[in-house]
Every structure is written in structure tokens, then in C-alpha cells.
Design an enzyme around this catalytic site. Structure first.
Site, mmCIF file in Angstrom:
data_model
loop_
_atom_site.group_PDB
_atom_site.id
_atom_site.type_symbol
_atom_site.label_atom_id
_atom_site.label_comp_id
_atom_site.label_asym_id
_atom_site.label_seq_id
_atom_site.Cartn_x
_atom_site.Cartn_y
_atom_site.Cartn_z
ATOM 1 C CE1 TYR A 135 -5.352 7.092 10.059
ATOM 2 C CE2 TYR A 135 -6.408 5.162 9.113
ATOM 3 C CZ TYR A 135 -5.269 5.817 9.513
ATOM 4 O OH TYR A 135 -4.043 5.217 9.379
ATOM 5 C CG ASP A 230 -11.179 7.247 2.847
ATOM 6 O OD1 ASP A 230 -11.381 6.071 2.468
ATOM 7 O OD2 ASP A 230 -10.254 7.563 3.618
ATOM 8 C CE LYS A 258 -9.209 -0.438 6.598
ATOM 9 N NZ LYS A 258 -9.439 0.858 7.151
HETATM 10 C C1 LIG Z 1 -8.247 1.929 6.976
HETATM 11 C C2 LIG Z 1 -8.567 3.231 6.339
HETATM 12 C C3 LIG Z 1 -7.644 3.904 5.537
HETATM 13 C C4 LIG Z 1 -6.219 3.477 5.417
HETATM 14 O O1 LIG Z 1 -6.065 2.255 4.787
HETATM 15 P P1 LIG Z 1 -4.708 1.415 5.045
HETATM 16 O O2 LIG Z 1 -4.812 0.269 4.087
HETATM 17 O O3 LIG Z 1 -4.743 1.021 6.484
HETATM 18 O O4 LIG Z 1 -3.585 2.326 4.737
HETATM 19 C C5 LIG Z 1 -8.066 5.042 4.862
HETATM 20 N N1 LIG Z 1 -9.320 5.499 4.986
HETATM 21 C C6 LIG Z 1 -10.227 4.889 5.770
HETATM 22 C C7 LIG Z 1 -11.610 5.424 5.845
HETATM 23 C C8 LIG Z 1 -9.880 3.747 6.492
HETATM 24 O O5 LIG Z 1 -10.761 3.183 7.309
#
Ligand SMILES: *Cc1c(COP(=O)(O)O)cnc(C)c1O
Length: 405
Positions: A135, A230, A258
Site C-alpha cells: 500500500y 516507501d 506518519k
Molecule cells: C499509511 C501509508 C501510506 C499513506 O499515507 P497517508 O498519510 O495515509 O496518505 C503510504 N504508504 C504506506 C506504506 C502507508 O502505510
């Protein structure tokens, strides 16, 4: 909750909050402190959701709250670069030296989307390789086979994404270098980047197999494609320098979010200076944000990172390991990398999303509700990671394990 259901689609502003995977109504939480949250009726729960990742120091951390307060007192966003952005960027670069230059944005979604734009501009290529169950936020080109939230709802990606856009993303299997090599070979000269969660955390936690990340580094170099990590979840969680430090692999670009916002909305992307210099106004890749680098968010992030010392990481690791050791549930297995943990309802931890999907999600839902009843709040899906924080001390872990019994 009927009012919320009338106001918001499904009663929520982000799908997994609706508890569709486990059934029942989510508690209405009104306060949090450390590892504990309280609902409207004053019931307390030990919290392993941690706002889905940002709260490595727990709820209402003193230093973070005070930093937010003084930044807010000093006024809002001024529309020029400020000292808070500079300080947070310096903290990040010191911990993650692959990030030579960085751009702050307002969400992980925005950061991942922008990193892809840079990769396409740098390579003059269109295709992106991602992993099944990975994701990276909800940008159109990344909503293909996209893990937890999407998997929970059992929809294959998303409606509303143009076929032409989806066709620019090809999907490999996590921990399977052959599947990546096959894609690179069948699209020679067309892949701009491989984007990966270095520790998969949106299919439940799946650790990278030995040599997987190094293999991705070699394959992308050989194919002239960029490697994008990511680290929105893993960044400053699995190690002081993120997964790239833990596994010793240097990506070309990194996506963050985050934790670096101390619990407030944030994202960032960064990496090699020659790539980041493609971003406007120094280069032709347009990307902008009215509230990007907001002083209150930067202050919260700085206050969080400043507290994350090696001792704090060692403490979190010790408690997460105790939790793992105590999580003996029949028919289930534990996957853990640092403070990221998933109890999979299958005999062995999965190596990829196809295996993760084979988990007994009914058994998970049952487990979730008995833990909730016992005062432990878990992420409401088999495919979400549990987030242990620095506030989850030995007594908190003990109470959790007693609830398990
Ligand atoms: C949460 C998440 C995102 C997206 O971040 P948002 O601030 O919710 O848009 C992207 N990559 C990973 C791995 C995530 O866990």
C-alpha cells in the site's frame, strides 16, 4: 454513530475505521494517554492501533503536545520557508543519509504520488512496478492490488481509476525476485521505478526475505529503473535510520509520513540530490502544497524524532519481543519486525500477500472482539499491523497478555 453514518460515507473518513472486517460498531474514543485510550463511557483500552502508525511515542506525548502548543501560539503558516522545516529536514537527513534533499507534503499518499512523478521524469519511462499487497496511499496509479484497506473490503483496487492509468502499474509478488526480474525483462526500457514497502506492513507484517531488498537494488540498477522505498510506516520505526539502515540498502528515493509528523498530517519524499533537483522550482516536475511544511506539524515531528534515542528503540524492541513471546494462540503465528507485529491466523507467518490472504479472517474477527471485551484495542483487520509504542512498558504488556488468557 448514526449521525456519523449520515454525514460520512460508511460513517468514516477512512475505510478501515468502519470495522467492516470484524463487524460491530467501533468504540467512540475521546481521549488517549501513553498506551491507553478511553471511550465516551469512560472505558479504558490498551491501544495497539496507534493511529495506524504515527504514534511511536504513544498518545499525548508531553514533548509533542508542548511543541504543538508553542508552534500554534507563534502563529500559522506564513507561506515562506521557516526554521521548523529546516530543523526537521536536518534531523531526517542525519538519520537517513540517502535523503540528500527532501520535500515535505501533507500525506503519505501525496508523497508516494510525487516520488513516482520524479521517477518518471528522471527516466523518461512510464511503467511502475509495485507489489501485490503493498500500500502506498490512494493515488490512481498506486491503487492496484493495494493491500489492507482494499483487501478488507474485497475490492480489486478501486473503481474510478482510468484503465489507461492502471495499465501503467505492473504487479510483482513480495519476496519473489524472479517475479520482479520477469517484469523488468518483459518491459525492457519501460520501467521507471520499483516501489516497495521494505517491510510489508499493509498485508499484515511480512518481513523481507534475506537478500530480497539487496536483490531489488541490483535488479533496478541493471534495468536503469529507480528503487523507491516507501518508509511511511517503517521510517524511524523499525530502526533509528528506518528499514534502509536495518537492511543496509540505499534506495534512490524514499517516501515518508506518519512518525515524522508526530501524529499530525504529514508526508515527505526525498533522495538523491540529482533526482530531487528535478522538482519545481529547481526543475520541471511540478509539485506544490499550500500548507506543506506547516510549522505546527514540523514542531510535532521534531519533538517526536528528538525523543527517539537508541535507548528508546531498545526499550520498544524489548517489550515488543515480550509481547511476541507471550502471544501463543492456537492455530495462529506471529510475524514481527521491531515494534510492528501481526498475529496471523494461519500456521506459519506468510511470505507474501497470497499467503496472507489464506489466513482465517473469521477467527481473527472473533479474537479481535474478545480482546476488545477484555480491554485491548487491536487494529480491526487481519491485514493491519499492531503498533507497539514507547509507552507500552512492561506492565502494559503484562496486562495485554493477561487479557489474552
Ligand atoms: C499509511 C501509508 C501510506 C499513506 O499515507 P497517508 O498519510 O495515509 O496518505 C503510504 N504508504 C504506506 C506504506 C502507508 O502505510
Amino acid at each position: 454513530m448514526t449521525v456519523a453514518a449520515d454525514l460520512f460515507p460508511g460513517g468514516v473518513n477512512s475505510p478501515v475505521r468502519a470495522y467492516r472486517a470484524v463487524g460491530g460498531e467501533p468504540p467512540v474514543l475521546v481521549r488517549g494517554e501513553g498506551a491507553v485510550v478511553w471511550d465516551e463511557a469512560g472505558r479504558r483500552y490498551i491501544d495497539y492501533v496507534g493511529a495506524f502508525g504515527p504514534l511511536l511515542l504513544g498518545h499525548a506525548n508531553r514533548g509533542v503536545v508542548e511543541a504543538i502548543h508553542s508552534a500554534a501560539e507563534a502563529g500559522g503558516s506564513f507561506g515562506v520557508t521557516g526554521p521548523g522545516e529546516v530543523r526537521l529536514a536536518q534531523l531526517i537527513r542525519k538519520r537517513m543519509p540517502s535523503i540528500e534533499r527532501i520535500r515535505f507534503v501533507n500525506s503519505g499518499t501525496e508523497a508516494a504520488m510525487s516520488a513516482l512523478r520524479v521517477a518518471r521524469a528522471a527516466t523518461g519511462r512510464d511503467l511502475i512496478v509495485k507489489f501485490d499487497g503493498g500500500y502506498h496511499g490512494h493515488a490512481d496509479s498506486l491503487l492496484v492490488e493495494a493491500g489492507s484497506g482494499v483487501a478488507t473490503l474485497s475490492i480489486p483496487g478501486s473503481a474510478g481509476v482510468a484503465r489507461a492509468v492502471a495499465a501503467q502499474t505492473v504487479v510483482a509478488a513480495y519476496n519473489d525476485l524472479d517475479s520482479v526480474e520477469a517484469l523488468l525483462e518483459s518491459h525492457p526500457g519501460h520501467v521507471a521505478a520499483v516501489i516497495v514497502e521494505p517491510v510489508a506492513a499493509n498485508m499484515g507484517v511480512v518481513a523481507p526475505a534475506t537478500g530480497f531488498l539487496k536483490g531489488l537494488r541490483e535488479l533496478t540498477e541493471r534495468a536503469g529503473a529507480l528503487l523507491i522505498f516507501d518508509e511511511v510506516i517503517t521510517g524511524f520505526r523499525v530502526a533509528p535510520g528506518g528499514a534502509q539502515a536495518l537492511y543496509g540498502v540505499r534506495p534512490d528515493l524514499t517516501v515518508l509520513g506518519k512518525i515524522i509528523g508526530g501524529g499530525l498530517p504529514v508526508g515527505a519524499y526525498g533522495g538523491r540530490a540529482d533526482l530531487m533537483d528535478l522538482v519545481a522550482p529547481s526543475g520541471p516536475v511540478y509539485q506544490a502544497g499550500t500548507l506543506s511544511g506547516h510549522p505546527v506539524v514540523m514542531a510535532a515531528g521534531e519533538a517526536a524524532l528528538a525523543q527517539l534515542t537508541p535507548e528508546v528503540y531498545a526499550g520498544i524492541e524489548a517489550q515488543a519481543a515480550r509481547l511476541e513471546a507471550g502471544l501463543q494462540v492456537r492455530g495462529a503465528s506471529v510475524a514481527r519486525v521491531g515494534s510492528l507485529l501481526t498475529l496471523f491466523f494461519r500456521e506459519r507467518p506468510p511470505r507474501n500477500f497470497a499467503e496472507a490472504r489464506g489466513s482465517d479472517v473469521k477467527a481473527f474477527a472473533q479474537f479481535f472482539h474478545s480482546m476488545l471485551e477484555a480491554g485491548v484495542l487491536l487494529p480491526p483487520s487481519q491485514f493491519e499491523a499492531w503498533f507497539v509504542s514507547a509507552a507500552h512498558d512492561a506492565p502494559v504488556i503484562d496486562v495485554t497478555l493477561e487479557a489474552l488468557a
